[in-house]
Design a protein around this motif. Structure first.
Motif, mmCIF file in Angstrom:
data_model
loop_
_atom_site.group_PDB
_atom_site.id
_atom_site.type_symbol
_atom_site.label_atom_id
_atom_site.label_comp_id
_atom_site.label_asym_id
_atom_site.label_seq_id
_atom_site.Cartn_x
_atom_site.Cartn_y
_atom_site.Cartn_z
ATOM 1 N N LEU A 180 0.830 -1.212 0.000
ATOM 2 C CA LEU A 180 0.000 0.000 0.000
ATOM 3 C C LEU A 180 0.862 1.259 0.000
ATOM 4 N N ALA A 181 1.929 1.243 0.789
ATOM 5 C CA ALA A 181 2.814 2.404 0.854
ATOM 6 C C ALA A 181 3.510 2.640 -0.484
ATOM 7 N N MET A 182 4.029 1.573 -1.093
ATOM 8 C CA MET A 182 4.761 1.706 -2.342
ATOM 9 C C MET A 182 3.840 2.106 -3.497
ATOM 10 N N GLY A 183 2.670 1.514 -3.568
ATOM 11 C CA GLY A 183 1.747 1.839 -4.653
ATOM 12 C C GLY A 183 1.189 3.237 -4.558
ATOM 13 N N SER A 184 0.941 3.706 -3.332
ATOM 14 C CA SER A 184 0.391 5.055 -3.142
ATOM 15 C C SER A 184 1.426 6.137 -3.424
ATOM 16 N N ALA A 185 2.686 5.851 -3.110
ATOM 17 C CA ALA A 185 3.724 6.879 -3.225
ATOM 18 C C ALA A 185 4.499 6.817 -4.530
ATOM 19 N N ALA A 186 4.667 5.611 -5.096
ATOM 20 C CA ALA A 186 5.578 5.468 -6.239
ATOM 21 C C ALA A 186 4.929 4.787 -7.446
ATOM 22 N N HIS A 187 3.612 4.744 -7.483
ATOM 23 C CA HIS A 187 2.798 4.197 -8.601
ATOM 24 C C HIS A 187 3.433 2.975 -9.260
ATOM 25 N N GLY A 188 3.684 2.984 -10.565
ATOM 26 C CA GLY A 188 4.150 1.801 -11.277
ATOM 27 C C GLY A 188 5.508 1.303 -10.834
ATOM 28 N N PHE A 189 6.423 2.210 -10.554
ATOM 29 C CA PHE A 189 7.753 1.819 -10.087
ATOM 30 C C PHE A 189 7.653 1.107 -8.739
ATOM 31 N N GLY A 190 6.819 1.646 -7.865
ATOM 32 C CA GLY A 190 6.631 1.025 -6.561
ATOM 33 C C GLY A 190 5.971 -0.334 -6.669
ATOM 34 N N THR A 191 5.043 -0.473 -7.613
ATOM 35 C CA THR A 191 4.372 -1.755 -7.812
ATOM 36 C C THR A 191 5.341 -2.805 -8.344
ATOM 37 N N ALA A 192 6.185 -2.411 -9.295
ATOM 38 C CA ALA A 192 7.190 -3.343 -9.827
ATOM 39 C C ALA A 192 8.132 -3.814 -8.721
ATOM 40 N N ARG A 193 8.520 -2.887 -7.849
ATOM 41 C CA ARG A 193 9.413 -3.252 -6.735
ATOM 42 C C ARG A 193 8.684 -4.134 -5.731
ATOM 43 N N SER A 194 7.406 -3.873 -5.506
ATOM 44 C CA SER A 194 6.629 -4.669 -4.563
ATOM 45 C C SER A 194 6.441 -6.099 -5.064
ATOM 46 N N LEU A 195 6.277 -6.263 -6.377
ATOM 47 C CA LEU A 195 6.143 -7.604 -6.943
ATOM 48 C C LEU A 195 7.423 -8.411 -6.751
ATOM 49 N N GLN A 196 8.566 -7.733 -6.708
ATOM 50 C CA GLN A 196 9.820 -8.420 -6.412
ATOM 51 C C GLN A 196 9.849 -8.892 -4.959
ATOM 52 N N GLU A 197 9.142 -8.143 -4.109
ATOM 53 C CA GLU A 197 9.112 -8.478 -2.686
ATOM 54 C C GLU A 197 8.258 -9.722 -2.451
ATOM 55 N N SER A 198 7.018 -9.689 -2.932
ATOM 56 C CA SER A 198 6.112 -10.833 -2.825
ATOM 57 C C SER A 198 4.878 -10.547 -3.661
ATOM 58 N N GLU A 199 4.149 -11.589 -3.999
ATOM 59 C CA GLU A 199 2.936 -11.404 -4.792
ATOM 60 C C GLU A 199 1.877 -10.646 -3.999
ATOM 61 N N THR A 200 1.821 -10.893 -2.690
ATOM 62 C CA THR A 200 0.863 -10.184 -1.847
ATOM 63 C C THR A 200 1.150 -8.688 -1.838
ATOM 64 N N ALA A 201 2.404 -8.323 -1.639
ATOM 65 C CA ALA A 201 2.783 -6.906 -1.650
ATOM 66 C C ALA A 201 2.495 -6.292 -3.014
ATOM 67 N N GLY A 202 2.777 -7.034 -4.077
ATOM 68 C CA GLY A 202 2.533 -6.526 -5.427
ATOM 69 C C GLY A 202 1.062 -6.313 -5.714
ATOM 70 N N SER A 203 0.203 -7.219 -5.251
ATOM 71 C CA SER A 203 -1.233 -7.072 -5.502
ATOM 72 C C SER A 203 -1.801 -5.855 -4.789
ATOM 73 N N PHE A 204 -1.381 -5.624 -3.551
ATOM 74 C CA PHE A 204 -1.882 -4.454 -2.819
ATOM 75 C C PHE A 204 -1.272 -3.169 -3.366
ATOM 76 N N SER A 205 -0.061 -3.239 -3.863
ATOM 77 C CA SER A 205 0.552 -2.059 -4.481
ATOM 78 C C SER A 205 -0.187 -1.684 -5.767
ATOM 79 N N ALA A 206 -0.513 -2.697 -6.577
ATOM 80 C CA ALA A 206 -1.264 -2.430 -7.811
ATOM 81 C C ALA A 206 -2.633 -1.843 -7.506
ATOM 82 N N LEU A 207 -3.286 -2.382 -6.470
ATOM 83 C CA LEU A 207 -4.588 -1.856 -6.067
ATOM 84 C C LEU A 207 -4.465 -0.418 -5.585
ATOM 85 N N ALA A 208 -3.441 -0.146 -4.773
ATOM 86 C CA ALA A 208 -3.236 1.209 -4.262
ATOM 87 C C ALA A 208 -2.926 2.184 -5.393
ATOM 88 N N MET A 209 -2.152 1.735 -6.384
ATOM 89 C CA MET A 209 -1.824 2.602 -7.514
ATOM 90 C C MET A 209 -3.081 3.014 -8.264
#
Length: 228
Positions: A180-209
């Motif tokens: 949520l933090a990465m997607g809200s603050a860093a949009h696509g770049f944050g989502t790409a980085r979150s997907l590297q972290e885990s699928e759960t982090a990536g899904s919430f980042s994409a939703l937040a974006m």
């Protein structure tokens, strides 16, 4: 003398090759984001060859077109984690609204502290959303879309590079909060980085974006009349 390369695949080959080189550099220099280094490589090559920017943009049109399906594909991890999203939906909404408001206020404060012009203010305000949304918001406010793209990219790169270290140092380990933090603050770049972290982090980042784009657009309705 301007060097004209008549190969219609030059721009596409340069972009893919630069990104491959940038990925190799990233394995050795972890803090250097591939997007940042590949962009630098492309700019240097185009400048040395004096290759027309308009021609380059036309040749990489295929990659631009593929951004649409790539963005839609982010819906897959969101769907896979739909049950967890429903359970944490209140947290999602609060985080997205807080992130959107913080993004706008921090941009305005930065311009005021540096005594930037009114044009820069209107262009930097939508920095925390993806470029397509930021361009339209900037254009509606009377800003400069080209500046908005630059601010959006810089925000995304800095968030993608520095965000994880900041969150870890803050003691945050929850993948949902991380995304949520990465997607809200860093949009696509944050989502790409979150997907590297885990699928759960990536899904919430994409939703937040996605939700941040909607929320920020709505927040700019009163700002539109206030800023005139």
């Amino acid at each position: 003398m301007i060097v004209f390369l008549h190969d219609p695949l030059f721009g596409l080959s340069l972009t893919v090759g630069a990104y491959a080189v940038a990925r190799g550099i990233h394995t050795r220099v972890r803090w250097l984001h591939p997007i940042l280094s590949s962009s630098a490589i492309i700019l240097i090559v185009l400048a040395l060859l004096r290759f027309p920017i308009a021609e380059f943009q036309r040749e990489v049109g295929l990659l631009t077109t593929l951004l649409g399906p790539a963005t839609v594909a982010l819906g897959v991890p969101i769907y896979k984690h739909r049950r967890l999203i429903r359970e944490r939906f209140a947290s999602v909404l609060i985080s997205v609204v807080a992130g959107s408001v913080t993004g706008i206020c921090s941009a305005g404060a930065l311009v005021l502290l540096t005594r930037g012009s009114h044009e820069v203010l209107l262009s930097i305000l939508p920095k925390s959303v993806s470029s397509p949304i930021g361009i339209e918001i900037s254009r509606s406010l009377g800003g400069t879309p080209e500046l908005s793209v630059m601010f959006s990219v810089v925000t995304g790169v800095l968030g993608g590079v520095l965000g994880p270290a900041f969150l870890y140092r803050s003691g945050l380990r929850d993948p949902v909060s991380f995304g949520l933090a990465m997607g809200s603050a860093a949009h696509g770049f944050g989502t790409a980085r979150s997907l590297q972290e885990s699928e759960t982090a990536g899904s919430f980042s994409a939703l937040a974006m996605g939700l941040s784009g909607i929320t920020t657009s709505l927040l700019f309705i009163p700002l539109y009349f206030w800023l005139g």
